[in-house]
Design a protein around this motif. Sequence first.
Motif, PDB file in Angstrom:
ATOM      1  N   SER A  31       0.850  -1.175   0.000  1.00 21.17           N
ATOM      2  CA  SER A  31       0.000   0.000   0.000  1.00 21.17           C
ATOM      3  C   SER A  31       0.892   1.232   0.000  1.00 21.17           C
ATOM      4  N   GLY A  38      -5.139   9.453  -2.593  1.00 22.26           N
ATOM      5  CA  GLY A  38      -5.087   8.081  -3.055  1.00 22.26           C
ATOM      6  C   GLY A  38      -4.419   7.185  -2.043  1.00 22.26           C
ATOM      7  N   HIS A  39      -4.994   6.033  -1.844  1.00 27.43           N
ATOM      8  CA  HIS A  39      -4.458   5.030  -0.939  1.00 27.43           C
ATOM      9  C   HIS A  39      -4.522   3.700  -1.659  1.00 27.43           C
ATOM     10  N   PRO A  40      -3.540   3.419  -2.508  1.00 33.38           N
ATOM     11  CA  PRO A  40      -3.618   2.243  -3.361  1.00 33.38           C
ATOM     12  C   PRO A  40      -3.326   0.943  -2.634  1.00 33.38           C
ATOM     13  N   TYR A  61      -6.702   2.236  -6.897  1.00 34.03           N
ATOM     14  CA  TYR A  61      -6.781   3.404  -6.031  1.00 34.03           C
ATOM     15  C   TYR A  61      -8.233   3.876  -5.980  1.00 34.03           C
ATOM     16  N   TYR A  63     -10.413   7.236  -3.833  1.00 36.14           N
ATOM     17  CA  TYR A  63     -10.539   8.206  -2.756  1.00 36.14           C
ATOM     18  C   TYR A  63     -11.647   9.200  -3.066  1.00 36.14           C
ATOM     19  N   TYR A 104      -1.146   5.754 -14.642  1.00 34.83           N
ATOM     20  CA  TYR A 104      -2.465   5.750 -14.016  1.00 34.83           C
ATOM     21  C   TYR A 104      -3.549   5.884 -15.084  1.00 34.83           C
TER      22      TYR A 104
END
Length: 165
Positions: A31, A38-40, A61, A63, A104
């Motif tokens: 993570s 973003g918190h992938p 991701y 958020y 992305y």
Amino acid sequence: MFRKSLFFLLSFLLLVASQGAAADLGIQFGSKWSSVGGHPTTVGLKIVEDTFSVTSRMGLYRYDSNPGNQDNDVSWVTLGATYDHYLHPGEQLRPYVGADFDVYFYDNNDSETSFSLTPHFGAEYWVGEYFSVSGEAGLGFGFGEIGHVEDPIETTAALHMTYYF
């Protein structure tokens, strides 16, 4: 384009895994947190040689860029690669320096594609012969729009767990 990229990545991973050319080959779960958002959650294939490692990964991701407004969630898929150079190879605790390159594909009322390059430093601790944990911090440079920010500069932190075959 996304399907072709995903197919190419999976084919590459299977080819590398079947050749057995690496000293250590593992599956990495991780993570990464970013100051931009973003918190992938990521999963990847990690190849470790004596003084370096290479990881190819993909992640998801999601958020909320505007809390309280349900129409402004941002979600994206990333394809990326990491190169790490170990400063003390062969040790149980291995500090390293390296860089991430990510592409992305995200959707925020329209589809966008952006890139980032993130130099970082960290350490990997080998808990046993087949398992390691690592943490790192970095400074990311974005190219393109990520969320509502054009060409962002961000700080990042990441945690990873790797199981080796």
